[in-house]
Design an enzyme around this catalytic site. Structure first.
Site, short mmCIF file in Angstrom:
data_model
loop_
_atom_site.label_atom_id
_atom_site.label_comp_id
_atom_site.label_asym_id
_atom_site.label_seq_id
_atom_site.Cartn_x
_atom_site.Cartn_y
_atom_site.Cartn_z
N GLY A 263 0.78 -1.23 0.00
CA GLY A 263 0.00 0.00 0.00
C GLY A 263 0.81 1.28 0.00
O GLY A 263 0.29 2.35 -0.28
N CYS B 211 -6.37 -9.08 -2.46
CA CYS B 211 -5.65 -7.88 -2.02
C CYS B 211 -6.27 -6.70 -2.76
O CYS B 211 -6.20 -6.64 -4.00
CB CYS B 211 -4.18 -8.03 -2.38
SG CYS B 211 -3.16 -6.59 -1.99
N CYS C 210 -9.19 -3.34 2.93
CA CYS C 210 -7.88 -4.01 2.81
C CYS C 210 -8.04 -5.34 3.52
O CYS C 210 -8.66 -5.40 4.59
CB CYS C 210 -6.80 -3.17 3.48
SG CYS C 210 -5.25 -4.06 3.81
N1 DGL Z 1 -3.93 -6.66 1.99
C1 DGL Z 1 -3.77 -5.63 1.04
C2 DGL Z 1 -5.11 -5.03 0.61
O1 DGL Z 1 -6.11 -5.70 0.63
C3 DGL Z 1 -2.77 -4.54 1.26
C4 DGL Z 1 -1.74 -4.66 2.30
C5 DGL Z 1 -0.44 -3.97 1.98
O2 DGL Z 1 -0.38 -2.73 2.01
O3 DGL Z 1 0.49 -4.71 1.65
O4 DGL Z 1 -5.18 -3.89 0.23
#
Ligand code: DGL
Length: 255
Positions: free
Chosen positions: A44, A74, A184
């Site tokens: 992110g 993600c 997220c």
């Molecule tokens: N899990 C990720 C999402 O759904 C992002 C996490 C990260 O910043 O790596 O946005």
């Protein structure tokens, strides 16, 4: 492609487990291959180009493993790379997760909806399109949530530090919100800390279940649903730390 092939589930780290658990609940007979790219998390805070490259590299690796469907679990990778992925692999079934804004707007018309997401997700055009399409009548508050992904990746989602972080980020908005979209896949693991700050009156919504249902629909249409009773699970992480594998299983088995 074969019914026995894997459903690959990809995230920047352990967050995609919040989608994997919904997939397994809905389709327990499927064989899953979970890949978390924790060595490169958080996505992110990277440029869109960097996230796109990492996502393409992960997809290439996963497609070499006998995969019938790729779930991009993600929001950040979906926002940055889903179109590029679909044009690079036009024959493949690729499902991406999106923030649950439609659901929030349906349930709270004219309401105040907070959306917690990473910087990439908040600035990419996919979110602007979702807002334009579904949330025009709502008051939407964008909530960048620094430090939350790192908190979950380090296994501290249920700690006093997690509550302190949520207090700092959410307390000013808590009394105004009708719903909070967890945009997220790491954030559902912070639900206890988030609840401790916003209380029971704010509905928490995430895209995990919707993504699982969409995956099931796509596989059914392609006649690729696996009808065995109990499927298998392979977990891989780009980090060399055993902690990431252990954390993946412990999040998956959390009630
Ligand atoms: N899990 C990720 C999402 O759904 C992002 C996490 C990260 O910043 O790596 O946005």
């Amino acid at each position: 492609m074969d019914k026995q092939d894997y459903i690959a589930v990809f995230d920047s780290g352990v967050g995609g487990v919040s989608v994997l658990r919904e997939l397994r609940r809905l389709m327990p007979g499927e064989n899953y291959y979970y890949f978390g790219d924790s060595a490169n998390a958080p996505y992110g805070l990277k440029t869109t180009e960097q996230v796109r490259e990492l996502t393409l590299a992960a997809a290439e690796k996963l497609f070499s493993k006998g995969v019938k469907c790729l779930v991009v679990a993600c929001n950040t990778a979906t926002a940055a790379a889903i179109e590029t992925l679909r044009s690079a692999y036009p024959q493949r079934i690729i499902v991406g997760i999106e923030p649950a804004l439609k659901l929030a707007a349906d349930r709270h018309p004219h309401g105040t909806i907070g959306i917690m997401a990473t910087d990439v997700t908040l600035r990419e055009k996919k979110l602007a399109q979702l807002l334009e399409r579904y949330s025009q009548d709502c008051n939407v508050i964008r909530l960048p949530s620094p430090g939350v992904v790192e908190m979950v990746e380090s296994g501290k989602a249920d700690s006093p530090e997690a509550i302190a972080l949520m207090q700092a980020e959410l307390e000013p908005y808590a009394s105004t919100l009708d719903a909070l979209v967890l945009g997220c896949t790491h954030y559902p693991f912070m639900k206890n800390a988030i609840r401790a700050v916003v209380g029971d009156g704010v509905e928490l919504l995430d895209g995990g279940e919707g993504t699982a249902k969409e995956t099931q629909r796509r596989l059914k249409d392609a006649d690729l649903l696996n009808d065995q009773q109990i499927g298998t699970l392979v977990v891989e992480n780009s980090s060399e730390q055993q902690q990431k594998i252990d954390l993946t299983y412990s999040l998956l088995n959390q009630k």
